[in-house]
Design a protein around this motif. Sequence first.
Motif, PDB file in Angstrom:
ATOM      1  N   ARG A 212       0.667  -0.933  -0.262  1.00  0.00           N
ATOM      2  CA  ARG A 212      -0.235   0.149   0.234  1.00  0.00           C
ATOM      3  C   ARG A 212       0.725   1.311   0.161  1.00  0.00           C
ATOM      4  NH1 ARG A 212      -4.870  -1.135   4.330  1.00  0.00           N
ATOM      5  NH2 ARG A 212      -5.146  -2.259   1.966  1.00  0.00           N
ATOM      6  N   ALA A 213       2.171   1.175   0.750  1.00  0.00           N
ATOM      7  CA  ALA A 213       3.040   2.507   0.405  1.00  0.00           C
ATOM      8  C   ALA A 213       3.485   2.009  -0.432  1.00  0.00           C
ATOM      9  CB  ALA A 213       4.213   2.304   1.650  1.00  0.00           C
ATOM     10  N   ALA A 214       3.453   1.519  -1.270  1.00  0.00           N
ATOM     11  CA  ALA A 214       4.754   1.180  -2.388  1.00  0.00           C
ATOM     12  C   ALA A 214       3.853   2.316  -3.861  1.00  0.00           C
ATOM     13  CB  ALA A 214       5.167  -0.013  -3.265  1.00  0.00           C
ATOM     14  N   THR A 215       2.180   1.460  -3.226  1.00  0.00           N
ATOM     15  CA  THR A 215       1.170   2.126  -4.519  1.00  0.00           C
ATOM     16  C   THR A 215       0.895   4.021  -4.449  1.00  0.00           C
ATOM     17  OG1 THR A 215      -0.519   0.370  -4.152  1.00  0.00           O
ATOM     18  CG2 THR A 215      -0.894   2.291  -4.555  1.00  0.00           C
ATOM     19  N   LEU A 216       1.136   4.466  -3.075  1.00  0.00           N
ATOM     20  CA  LEU A 216       0.920   5.739  -2.582  1.00  0.00           C
ATOM     21  C   LEU A 216       2.214   6.668  -3.107  1.00  0.00           C
ATOM     22  CD1 LEU A 216      -0.387   7.289  -1.349  1.00  0.00           C
ATOM     23  CD2 LEU A 216       0.765   7.891   0.634  1.00  0.00           C
ATOM     24  N   PHE A 217       3.715   5.710  -3.104  1.00  0.00           N
ATOM     25  CA  PHE A 217       4.650   6.295  -3.997  1.00  0.00           C
ATOM     26  C   PHE A 217       4.498   6.389  -5.464  1.00  0.00           C
ATOM     27  CE2 PHE A 217       8.898   5.864  -5.780  1.00  0.00           C
ATOM     28  CZ  PHE A 217       9.253   6.414  -4.991  1.00  0.00           C
ATOM     29  N   THR A 218       3.297   5.280  -5.935  1.00  0.00           N
ATOM     30  CA  THR A 218       4.282   5.461  -7.337  1.00  0.00           C
ATOM     31  C   THR A 218       2.811   6.287  -7.810  1.00  0.00           C
ATOM     32  OG1 THR A 218       3.843   3.091  -7.015  1.00  0.00           O
ATOM     33  CG2 THR A 218       3.112   3.974  -9.287  1.00  0.00           C
ATOM     34  N   ILE A 219       2.039   6.517  -6.594  1.00  0.00           N
ATOM     35  CA  ILE A 219       0.655   7.611  -7.464  1.00  0.00           C
ATOM     36  C   ILE A 219       1.380   9.297  -7.375  1.00  0.00           C
ATOM     37  CG2 ILE A 219      -1.490   8.451  -6.518  1.00  0.00           C
ATOM     38  CD1 ILE A 219      -2.454   5.939  -5.926  1.00  0.00           C
ATOM     39  N   ALA A 220       2.150   8.813  -6.591  1.00  0.00           N
ATOM     40  CA  ALA A 220       3.381   9.911  -6.285  1.00  0.00           C
ATOM     41  C   ALA A 220       4.129  10.910  -7.400  1.00  0.00           C
ATOM     42  CB  ALA A 220       4.074  10.142  -4.453  1.00  0.00           C
TER      43      ALA A 220
END
Length: 295
Positions: A212-220
């Motif tokens: 989930r943290a990686a998902t947020l980073f990818t969106i950023a």
Amino acid sequence: MRARTSMEAASKPLLHLAPPRGYSPDFLTPAEGTTDSLEAAEAIESTSRVRLRSDMAALGQQQKLPWWAVDLAAGRPAALRGLGTALRRYHRRALHPYWTQITAAVSAELGLRAQSFLVGGTEMLLSTLHPTVHWRAPVLQIAYPRDQDLYLEGRGLRLVPAYFCRGAPIALRDTSLSPVLVYPATRGIASLQPLSPVTGPDALGRLLGRTRAATLFTIARSENATGSEIARQLSISPASASEHATVLRDAGLIQSTRVRNTIHHALTPLGANLLEGRAATTMAAPLPAQTTGCR
């Protein structure tokens, strides 16, 4: 309805100035354009007497105005200060609890406009602006409540995405003013929900987990990333990417916007602040992806 029933007495004059249908004074849309409530109130308070007199006269042709409208039309300082007070109190009571979500929707829309311009120039930017807008160079056609022609004559056109704009885009009544087109920025997936101690920490607690943290980073990193892009970059299923995005959106960390059949995700100010706080540690590089279900 909730905002109307809880409105303070000092803010109720705004109901006359901004009716649900028909004309609203042009001076309520300052040419400067800002998402800062204090700056917007100050800009409105500094409206010239000529503009106030003209706009209030136009409003008076549509509805019967209350007694205080005479002082406002005359530009009397006390009336302008009262209007500024009404705007600030209304913002604090009705909008502030949802302001992060509102500004996130507007920011996401601006990001999509910028992306459209970079990919396809002015033609793509304008042709994808709104379903009622059609770009047939050099004319921008809009399904409008009344017949009106606006000639730019070398002036630029300011596009203003507005969260509470409903239906078709609208322009200022006075064509001598700087051209402005206000259009809906309400393609967000979620409805407005106030942040509260009950829902906020619970939603944030669901963020635990590296994927989930990686998902947020990818969106950023991607800016307005789609679900398929997230799934491809993290090597997870589209369903898993969608679930992670839903949790992030519920926590107020991203804003999701639908464009035709595709959903784009962008950071909210809260999401950006969270990443900046973690940038030196866990968010310094993409995190290893999990191929299993959501955590």
